[in-house]
Structure formats: C-alpha cells, structure tokens
Design a protein around this motif. Structure first.
Motif, PDB file in Angstrom:
ATOM      1  N   ARG A 222       4.928  10.699 -20.377  1.00 39.16           N
ATOM      2  CA  ARG A 222       4.523   9.961 -19.167  1.00 39.16           C
ATOM      3  C   ARG A 222       4.499   8.450 -19.403  1.00 39.16           C
ATOM      4  NH1 ARG A 222       5.951  12.521 -15.069  1.00 39.16           N
ATOM      5  NH2 ARG A 222       5.016  10.778 -13.994  1.00 39.16           N
ATOM      6  N   ASN A 223       5.063   8.007 -20.538  1.00 38.20           N
ATOM      7  CA  ASN A 223       5.222   6.574 -20.779  1.00 38.20           C
ATOM      8  C   ASN A 223       6.708   6.235 -20.778  1.00 38.20           C
ATOM      9  OD1 ASN A 223       2.438   6.089 -21.192  1.00 38.20           O
ATOM     10  ND2 ASN A 223       2.599   6.871 -23.300  1.00 38.20           N
TER      11      ASN A 223
ATOM     12  N   VAL B  75       5.199  -3.762 -19.149  1.00 33.12           N
ATOM     13  CA  VAL B  75       5.756  -5.030 -18.696  1.00 33.12           C
ATOM     14  C   VAL B  75       5.039  -6.171 -19.404  1.00 33.12           C
ATOM     15  CG1 VAL B  75       6.420  -4.193 -16.400  1.00 33.12           C
ATOM     16  CG2 VAL B  75       4.180  -5.250 -16.734  1.00 33.12           C
TER      17      VAL B  75
ATOM     18  N   HIS C 219       2.468   2.134 -17.121  1.00 33.67           N
ATOM     19  CA  HIS C 219       1.659   1.109 -17.791  1.00 33.67           C
ATOM     20  C   HIS C 219       2.032   0.901 -19.249  1.00 33.67           C
ATOM     21  CE1 HIS C 219      -1.502   0.477 -14.656  1.00 33.67           C
ATOM     22  NE2 HIS C 219      -0.983   1.601 -14.218  1.00 33.67           N
ATOM     23  N   MET C 220       2.455   1.968 -19.897  1.00 38.84           N
ATOM     24  CA  MET C 220       2.641   1.885 -21.341  1.00 38.84           C
ATOM     25  C   MET C 220       4.091   2.169 -21.728  1.00 38.84           C
ATOM     26  SD  MET C 220       0.665   4.121 -24.284  1.00 38.84           S
ATOM     27  CE  MET C 220      -0.882   3.290 -24.638  1.00 38.84           C
TER      28      MET C 220
ATOM     29  N   GLN D 142       3.148   4.756 -11.317  1.00 39.98           N
ATOM     30  CA  GLN D 142       2.900   3.530 -12.070  1.00 39.98           C
ATOM     31  C   GLN D 142       3.224   3.781 -13.533  1.00 39.98           C
ATOM     32  OE1 GLN D 142      -1.128   2.153 -11.459  1.00 39.98           O
ATOM     33  NE2 GLN D 142      -1.029   2.435  -9.248  1.00 39.98           N
TER      34      GLN D 142
ATOM     35  N   ALA E 290       0.906 -11.338 -13.593  1.00 42.36           N
ATOM     36  CA  ALA E 290       1.254 -10.495 -12.441  1.00 42.36           C
ATOM     37  C   ALA E 290       0.000  -9.993 -11.753  1.00 42.36           C
ATOM     38  CB  ALA E 290       2.103  -9.312 -12.891  1.00 42.36           C
ATOM     39  N   ARG E 291       0.038  -9.942 -10.442  1.00 43.19           N
ATOM     40  CA  ARG E 291      -1.109  -9.394  -9.705  1.00 43.19           C
ATOM     41  C   ARG E 291      -1.294  -7.927 -10.078  1.00 43.19           C
ATOM     42  NH1 ARG E 291      -2.103  -9.739  -3.160  1.00 43.19           N
ATOM     43  NH2 ARG E 291      -4.088  -8.613  -3.146  1.00 43.19           N
TER      44      ARG E 291
ATOM     45  N   ALA F  17       0.033  -5.713 -13.115  1.00 41.92           N
ATOM     46  CA  ALA F  17       0.773  -5.871 -14.359  1.00 41.92           C
ATOM     47  C   ALA F  17       1.283  -4.542 -14.891  1.00 41.92           C
ATOM     48  CB  ALA F  17      -0.101  -6.581 -15.397  1.00 41.92           C
TER      49      ALA F  17
ATOM     50  N   ASP G 249       0.830  -1.215   0.000  1.00 40.04           N
ATOM     51  CA  ASP G 249       0.000   0.000   0.000  1.00 40.04           C
ATOM     52  C   ASP G 249       0.861   1.261   0.000  1.00 40.04           C
ATOM     53  OD1 ASP G 249       0.824  -0.683   2.582  1.00 40.04           O
ATOM     54  OD2 ASP G 249      -0.877   0.318   3.536  1.00 40.04           O
TER      55      ASP G 249
ATOM     56  N   LYS H 237       0.643   4.402  -2.685  1.00 38.43           N
ATOM     57  CA  LYS H 237       0.502   5.811  -2.292  1.00 38.43           C
ATOM     58  C   LYS H 237       1.648   6.662  -2.817  1.00 38.43           C
ATOM     59  CE  LYS H 237      -2.254   5.435   1.884  1.00 38.43           C
ATOM     60  NZ  LYS H 237      -2.069   4.860   3.207  1.00 38.43           N
TER      61      LYS H 237
ATOM     62  N   GLY I 118       5.375  12.044  -9.038  1.00 35.79           N
ATOM     63  CA  GLY I 118       4.943  13.418  -9.269  1.00 35.79           C
ATOM     64  C   GLY I 118       5.076  13.733 -10.739  1.00 35.79           C
ATOM     65  N   ASP I 119       5.724  14.830 -11.054  1.00 36.13           N
ATOM     66  CA  ASP I 119       5.891  15.212 -12.454  1.00 36.13           C
ATOM     67  C   ASP I 119       7.298  14.943 -12.958  1.00 36.13           C
ATOM     68  OD1 ASP I 119       3.264  16.003 -12.538  1.00 36.13           O
ATOM     69  OD2 ASP I 119       3.711  18.075 -11.975  1.00 36.13           O
TER      70      ASP I 119
END
Lengths: 605, 605
Positions: free
Chosen positions: A226-227, A101, A79-80, A77, A106-107, A109, A69, A73, A245-246
């Motif tokens: 952001r990828n 990935v 993702h792409m 992440q 994966a729990r 992914a 957790d 927070k 953050g950024d």
C-alpha cells in the motif's frame, strides 16, 4: 433526399479534445462565463485505467476551483515511498522508506490517485453546472487561420475557421458545421491533429525502455503493497503505486524480445497480463503476488520524451497537454502537467476576451509552460535512466545505488510535486521588489498560510480566499493596525488607491471588484484589535480584513508575516488568478503596481 | 357516502414530533435499517429563526453520521466571546475576550449556528436516502400501553396502541389509523401530548426573566458584532450571537411592565422588534446599531427550567428533547441536549430490536440523559441569574463582576460544549479497569486522536473510524508489535478472541463484524513496522491495523498512547456505538470483557 445546408456558427473558444487538459480548460472557461465549446472524437469518457497520480499542486488547483473534496472522497492517498534493492539472499530487501512526495510547503503533502474517468467526471459535473457539455463523437476535418495581421490583432475577430464533423449524426442528416472561433485550443493528445495541421514538430526522442502496466487487487505478503515502491532487483525493475479501493498498479520493465515485433514495434499480442505478473513476481522474490480478481486494465508502452517546438500559432491556435509534451508515466507527470497547462491558459484567454488584458498576455502561456515541459523532460530522462538501470551490488559497482536513487527521488520531488514550479520574469511576473516579502518566490504559487478573520477570529486558509475566479488578488499586508502611526499610513494608502489614476480604478473597467479581490492582512494582536478601525476600503465586507494571528485555541494560524518574509511596515502582494505570485511591492508602491498592470492590462475606457 | 374501514398497521418504532430530537431519532434508526415512522403536526418544517448554537459535541456527533460537512458549508462558526461592562463614561467598554467555547479536547473547538430549518433539512436528506419521510400534518389522538407484564417483557411484542389522525387527508376520506408499535418515542416538544397522556410531570419553575430575541443584519460601529458578546450595562443586559451570512441574533432583557398583560402573561402585541432594537441600543451605548433590512424573525419568552420526573413508561414509551427538559436558550443547550437524547437512545433501541441487547439496556437512557438534564438546569439557573443580574460597578458592590461572570462562563463551558458529558457507571459503563487507559474517562466520549494506518501511513482520525453505525468499537492497543515478545502476546490474544466462549463470537449473533468493529493500534515505529506481521484477525482489511505514529510530514498523529494513558503493554478500549467509552480492560482481560457484554447483551442462539 434533401440537400443539407451548411451550418455555420461563431464561438469565442473551441476546444478540441476532452482529456484532462481539454476538460480543465473547458471547466475553467465555463466557470468564467466564457462562450466555449468542447468536442471529442470518443463517443464516451474513459472508463478505467490510464493516467497517473495526482500531484500536490493539482490538489491545490482543484481546491481553487472548489472541488478538491471530490478527490478526498474518491481518490487514494499515497503518503509513503519504499525502496527495495537486491539483498544478500538472492531476493530483494527494503533499503529505506521516505515521504512519497518532497513538498514541505504543499497544503496536502502526499500524492493521490484516481482513475482518469473519475477525474474527468469531476470536470464534467462542474461544466454541466455551467451549461457546458462535451459534444461527442465529433472531429475537426479542416482548419484555417486568417493570415491578415489586422484580423489577428483584433481581439474581437474570429480568425480560426474549423470544419467539424458530427460522427454521431444520423445517416443522411447534416453532419458538418463550420465554426468561426476567436481562439482554438488543441488538447487532442500525443497524436494531435491540431498540431499536425500547423506543422508543429515534437522535439526529443523515444527511449528503449519498454514497460508493462496493470491494475490488480493483489494477494501478497509484500509488506509495502500500500506504499509507492521502487523495486530494483537482479531480475528487473518494478514500480508499485497504490490505487483506489484495494487496487494496486504495477509497472514492470519488459525485455525487447518479449514485446517487439520484427519491425521493432510494440506488439501487444505477444504478451498478456500473465507475462507482466510473472515478471513482477521475479522482481519481487522472495515475496509473492497473485490475484483472485479479474484484471481491470493493462497496457504496454515505450517511454517517449518530447516537447513541441511551439505552443501557439499567432496566439490564436494554442496546444496543450499531451499534444505538446509526452513523458514517462512513472514520474506521474503527464496528466498533472496537462491540467496545469490549461489552468495557466484559461484565465489569460478570459481576460483577453473580456477586454481586460492585451492579446500579448497569451505569449506568457508558451513562455511559462514550454519551459516547464522542457525541465520536466530533463528530469524525466534522468529518472527513467536511474529507474531502468541495473541496481548496484557488491558484484556490480557501476549500478544505481539506493542512495543515488533516493537522492534523485527527493531532489526532483519538489519539482514533480508541482509545488516548485517557478515561472520566470515576464510581463506578468515581476520580482524587482521581492525583498518586501523576502520568503515568497515571485513566479511560484503562493504558499498556503492560515490567517484569522479580524471580525470573528475564524481561521481561514489564504488559498481558499484566492480561488480560481479570474480575479487578481491584491493582498495588502498593512503592518500593525493597532499602531496609530501605521494605521495612518494604511488610511492614506486606502485613500490613494481609490483614485482614478491608480490601477484599482484604472484597470477596473467600471467594476474593480470583479477584476481585483482586495484583502488586507494586519499583524495586530487579535485580543486588542477592532476590525472597525480598518479603513472601509479594506473591509468592503467584514470577512476581508484578516489578522496574522493564531486562532483562539492556537491550533492554526500565526506566523504568516514571518513565513512570507513580509516587511513589518507592510507590503502588497499580487497573486495571479492562477494562484502564482505575480509581483510584490512596498506598502506605498502604488506607482510600481500601476506600471505592473499597465504592462499587460487594457485601461478602462 | 362510503363508510371508511379502520386502517391498522404495525411498526417497530413510532416517533411523534419532527423537531431536532425526533429527526435525530428517525435518522439514526433509518440508517440502522430499523422499521420506523415519524409524524408531525406541522404541515411543513420550520423556515427561519428558532433554536440556538450547535455545540462542539454535536458537530462531532454529526460527523459520526457522516454529515458534519453540511455544517461546515452552511453554518456560521463562532470562535471568540467578548465581554462588555459599564465603563467610566456612562457607556459600556470591553472588559475581556476569550474563546467562545471551553473545550480543549473538542475536535472542533468552536460553536456553530444554523437556523433550525437548515438543521432539520440535513436530517431529512439523510432520512430520504433511507426511504423515510416525515408524515405530516398528522397527530396522535389516543394512546394505550399494554399493562400485561408478559407482553411488556417480550421484545417482539407491540404493546403501544396509538390512534393517528391525518390532518391533511381530503374531506370524507379515511383519516385515522390505528398503529401498533413496539416502541413509541415522544419528541413532541415542551407541551408534549405524549408526556401528558402518561401523567409525567415537569419539575422546576419558571423564572422572572423576560427576554426579547431578534435576528437582524446590523449596521453598527460595535467592534465585536461578529463575536458572541455578553453585555452588562446600567441599561440592561444584552447578548449577541453571530448567525449565518451577515445575520446576528440579539437577546435583550425586557422589563415586566413592557411585556406582561394584566394577568402576568407575555403579551406579544405590547412590544415589537422596534422595542427590542431600542433596548439593545440603550445597552450598547455608546455604540449604535440599526438595520436597513427587514427583520427576519423575532420573539419573546420567559425562561423556564424544568425536567420531567421520568423519561420512560415501562421502557416502551419514551420521551426526549423539549418534552422532558426546557432551558434558557442563551445557554445554547435546548437543541443540543435534545439531539443528544435521541443519539443516546437510537442505538439502544436498535440493539434491542435486532435481538442483540436485553430490553433492560433502555433503562440506561433515562439514567444517563435525565441526570444530564438536571445538571444542565442547575448550571442554567446560575448562568441565567448571573446574566440577568446587575453589573458590579464602583457604586454597586453587590453586582456581578466581569471576573465572576467569566469564571462561570468558562467553568461551565466544558459542560455546555457537550464535550464534558460524563455518564455514570451502569450496565454499559464500567470503569473498574480504567487504569489501563488512565487518561480516558470511562463514560465520556472518546477524545479525538489521529493515528496512521500501518499499511500506508495515511493519517486517520479515530473518530472517523468510530462512526455511529450501531457497532461497538473494540480498540485493541497492542503495544509495540515490532517487539517479538509483545507480538507473541498479541498473536495469542487473537487466537483466544476467536473462540466461541468469548464475547466476540458469543455475542456476535453469527455475524460478529456486524456487532463489533475491531481495530488494532500498535505503538510500533512506522519506518520499521510491517503491517503483514500483525495477526490476520486484527487486519480483516489492511486499513484496520493502525500505528500510534506521526504522518510522513509530522503534521498529524503520534502521542495517542500518551494522550489516552494506555499501558505500554497494551489495553482494550470498548467504545459504545454512540462514541462514549464503555469500558477499558487489560490486553489479556478477555473474561472481564465477556462479563461486561454479558451484563446487557443477549448471547448468540
């Protein structure tokens, strides 16, 4: 001036180095109640920069210790992934997008990233709750390992003698201490002092690729900022990894002449963050990138890919993390592999120290983790070469094509995600009966699966029922317990399992539920199943009897027997304390399980 | 002995009573930075027992304030309901099982339960982080509301004068204080002092059903003990509700003669927990229930179902929670309705106090919440009658059949879950253009839906982007922004929306992003969409531009336009600060939105 007496003390485990490997080790041992100390030469933890992505398997491992957790927070992440190559107009163009990935089971992914100080703090907080703190700044100045075979073979002995120097001790006060340890774990980084004391050598070579890295908050028109991006251009390669953050992390390839001094060593004074930004902008053309914020952190490095020739000295001094393997940071593996090393080691040390497991179990640490590091480096070399290679274009046929790169990216993705790690057969990995759970890979981590609790139909993730609490998880897949014939078999098994000659009692050391967690999973239909029908042995608490069925709103659960390939007549799956499938047996295969545990466990006295 | 001077003070909102309604109110106002005080007559918070289940909508509301995770850690989940009726052998038998809540669109489609002290602590912790504490033990002893129309109409006036007495003040010290409040909220329970001071009457009646309730850790062979059970037997009715840990709550119907004194009042001395256990065992036959633990908490009550005839006095003194409605606890509605009352009220008070909304917005509090309480009581009566009625059997045709009970259970389920609450048209609920998002119900809470962020494909739950932060959420469904024609419309809208005559600036009070949260949701395909194409107005931060698409592993997201029935050419959906859909407009419908906000908001000066 008074003469200080020499301070002497005993400890079960002494850890040298409080980076990710050392902290994972200290945290896991402290949670298990092991007498452990950890020292570090730095006066404070790392503040910014350093370290790479957090791979899916490490998120699962964090969850198994109860603090994923914190990552959700605090971490970003990813993702792409996006891939750029030279376009027709002199600049780059996007040639594809894909999942960041390759980890379908994966729990979670996706990849995450959090600065190393943030990760270290998660460990430090957990350790503090168990009363363990890093002693710093402190260094070892001498080490000696007993040569006496009988001492080395006695798990209760303290064969490692280490002299520690407290660098923070006030002038004139006692600043040295002699520590006698049962085990010493060297997590002291790429230049490991522990490794050098025992003459362990690193095998492998340094490459010629020189990279500049910096973290920045970008102003840019680049649409994939952001990828995670792999950019191949005629003006060099560049990788982008989003951060918290950024922030964004940039990796750019630098020319030798820009960064090497006359002796061929990296000279940080010859370049600055401006150089890295300039090179990045050339690669990214026609897109532009600048920043209006101060640069948080930057560095230069040459990729080195090496593995130690041994991980252990008489199973008493062990090394882990960067001390035994170094990688290309772009593969995002260094920190992950380091934490997985000590996640693998900690429960084995704990079992030995408690008198549950034989000292020989520690041999599986080097066996499992050194093989992984070697595989990793093999991949790393290929990936680094592809990444640093020239892009293929109409003019240059021998370059790396988008398809070639993407294939490598995905082929190795399962491996780099940590999900595909497969420990080979050993005392603790026995796959001879794997057909009873044909879709589980013995030696791989148990795949996530949602079951429901028979008593209240609440969906539960099996990973959350298999925490890193040092216990072996014995998953008894009972088949359909609303079938009276099958129920009879299950009742007979329950009766048999409680007998003193079988593993549950034999290796239970008078407190079987501390050594083994017993969960039963029935394939019965929740609408007609009564949890009270199951033998009480399989429901020491009402929450421990599960069903392979969907929850009341069909949002989760169901299909677990199929996903694991479990025989409809049942099977028993043993999950190691670190979450890896240790072995599989038929439902009636108690003797086989007795032998499995006998191969590394010490019987109750 | 010195004569104490009278202490006098001003406050924006004074809350009387720190039960769930009062604490929700204080927490929400404190988070919003409102000058608020809350008093309670009890010297400490409730420790055990009391209160009922936590319904799906309240879990969503807790999440909107950022602390649903506390519920997931501390509360029990109830997924399944089981129904028992007289069987052929003199005892009961199970006649069916069903989901415990009927709430297909709920983000969490199950009931939870946590003792009232645990719930109160969640609020208290949040309040403490904003520097607000309950002042206790303290009571109001006198109250006066100005009768001067001009004072009442001035939102800056303090027309409520209250005398407070500090029951904990040391003997002889100053223990009274005169407080001048802009608003007073009476959350002081079923016997509300505030309500009585203003002669507000309760409408409705007390029923004849007398119930005994107790919490216990059961030893039982009853197979549904961890499910919610409605048991109808020839020996009385009984309800079972699982609670935290291994606790279970039992409700049993008691005979008048057992519990009433000569004057027809409940006499707690005539029965004890043993009586309740004995009655339960008769209902549950042939199953047995006992306990080897002390009984934590038990009580008796007669169901009363009443609603106050008004919720507000000149919109300056308002009452909420049990002070204005009482219910049958078995429907699990009292605490939920109470918290939803002040969740509805707090943002309206905040907007008035900030000078953003007209005082008249407070009229919608009584309009929305009193209607709900009336509906609730209508349901409550039916449900209580069904539940207390005799079961139907072969011998008794006029009893309540399983089918009849189950139908009522499910028909009303959507209502009792809180998910189906539907506020009727008013200044803040305008459904005239609802066809542009045809599957959204204007006046109901926005259904949960996962979208992905355009910049990084991370899935996000729209509920988490619409927190209870007092802002109106303006969701601009842009249509497909990779379609150049559509993008042109979207760019034109962005330009128009920034003009001072339109609502975003007109009611922005110089800081529009504090009043409105602007999110744009495109129907573009993530594999080809560039977030940088969207007008910068719709991506003040890169995370605010979303796509209606699945995440990279197709595990979440996608189908949002369909689920909401959004016109492919786009639409604008306004979500109120409490999460309810306020209105829907066509993509170009700025003037309509201007009028919507003008009907209750004060223009920027």
């Amino acid at each position: 001036m008074p003469t200080a007496l020499t301070k002497e003390s005993d400890v079960d485990v002494l850890i040298v180095g409080a980076g990710p490997a050392g902290l994972m080790c200290a945290m896991a041992l402290a949670r298990a109640g092991v007498n452990v100390r950890i020292i570090d030469q730095r006066p404070a933890k790392v503040a910014a920069g350093q370290a790479d992505g957090i791979q899916p398997r490490i998120v699962e491992v964090f969850q198994s210790y109860g603090f994923a957790d914190r990552l959700f927070k605090e971490a970003v992440q990813v993702h792409m992934a996006a891939f750029y190559n030279p376009g027709p107009n002199g600049g780059i163009e996007r040639t594809g997008r894909a999942p960041d990935v390759t980890a379908p089971t994966a729990r979670w992914a996706f990849e995450m990233a959090l600065h190393q100080g943030g990760i270290e703090q998660i460990f430090l907080d957990s350790m503090a709750s168990n009363g363990v703190e890093v002693e710093r700044p402190m260094i070892p100045t001498a080490i000696q390992l007993s040569q006496d075979e009988s001492v080395l073979k006695d798990p209760k002995s303290h064969p490692v003698k280490v002299v520690l120097k407290d660098l923070g001790a006030p002038e004139g006060s006692l600043d040295t201490e002699v520590v006698h340890a049962k085990f010493l774990v060297g997590c002291d980084g790429a230049h490991s002092w522990v490794r050098r004391q025992f003459g362990i050598t690193m095998e492998g070579e340094q490459t010629d690729y020189i990279w500049g890295v910096l973290d920045l908050i970008p102003d840019t028109d680049f649409p994939d900022i952001r990828n995670r991006c792999a950019v191949h251009s005629h003006n060099g390669s560049c990788m982008i990894i989003p951060r918290e953050g950024d922030l964004v992390r940039l990796y750019v390839q630098l020319a030798d002449k820009d960064v090497l001094d006359a002796k061929g060593r990296v000279d940080k004074s010859r370049v600055g963050p401006e150089t890295i930004m300039e090179v990045a902008n050339k690669s990214l053309y026609p897109y532009k990138m600048s920043t209006s914020h101060p640069i948080d952190w930057w560095t230069l490095y040459i990729i080195g890919q090496r593995v130690a020739n041994q991980y252990s000295v008489h199973d008493r001094v062990l090394i882990a993390g960067d001390a035994c393997h170094t990688h290309s940071p772009k593969a995002g593996q260094g920190m992950n592999a380091s934490m997985n090393d000590t996640h693998n080691l900690a429960w084995k040390l704990t079992h030995v120290l408690r008198g549950w497991a034989d000292l020989s179990i520690l041999k599986t640490y080097e066996f499992e983790r050194r093989k992984y590091a070697q595989d990793l480096i093999m991949f790393d070399k290929k990936f680094a070469a592809l990444f640093s290679g020239k892009p293929r274009t109409d003019d240059s046929d021998d370059g790396v094509s988008h398809e070639e790169f993407l294939e490598a990216f995905q082929t190795f993705g399962l491996f780099t995600s940590g999900i595909g790690v497969h420990y080979q057969p050993s005392a603790i990995v026995d796959d001879r009966h794997s057909s009873y759970a044909s879709k589980l890979n013995v030696g791989q981590r148990l795949p996530p699966q949602v079951f429901i609790r028979a008593a209240d139909s609440q969906p539960v993730q099996i990973h959350d029922l298999c925490p890193s609490d040092t216990r072996f998880k014995v998953l008894v897949f009972t088949g359909d317990t609303t079938n009276q014939l099958q129920l009879k078999n299950v009742k007979a098994l329950a009766e048999e399992m409680q007998k003193p000659e079988h593993f549950y009692e034999r290796f239970g050391h008078g407190n079987s539920s501390a050594v083994f967690e017993l969960l039963a999973i029935s394939s019965a239909d929740k609408m007609i199943s009564n949890y009270t029908d199951a033998p009480t042995f399989f429901r020491s608490h009402w929450s421990k009897f599960l069903l392979d069925d969907e929850d009341m709103y069909k949002r989760a659960g169901g299909g677990g027997y199929d996903a694991y390939g479990v025989d409809p007549n049942g099977a028993i799956v043993v999950v190691r304390p670190d979450g890896y499938v240790g072995t599989v047996a038929p439902l009636g295969g108690l003797e086989y399980l007795d032998n499995y545990f006998a191969s590394f466990m010490v019987p109750s006295s």
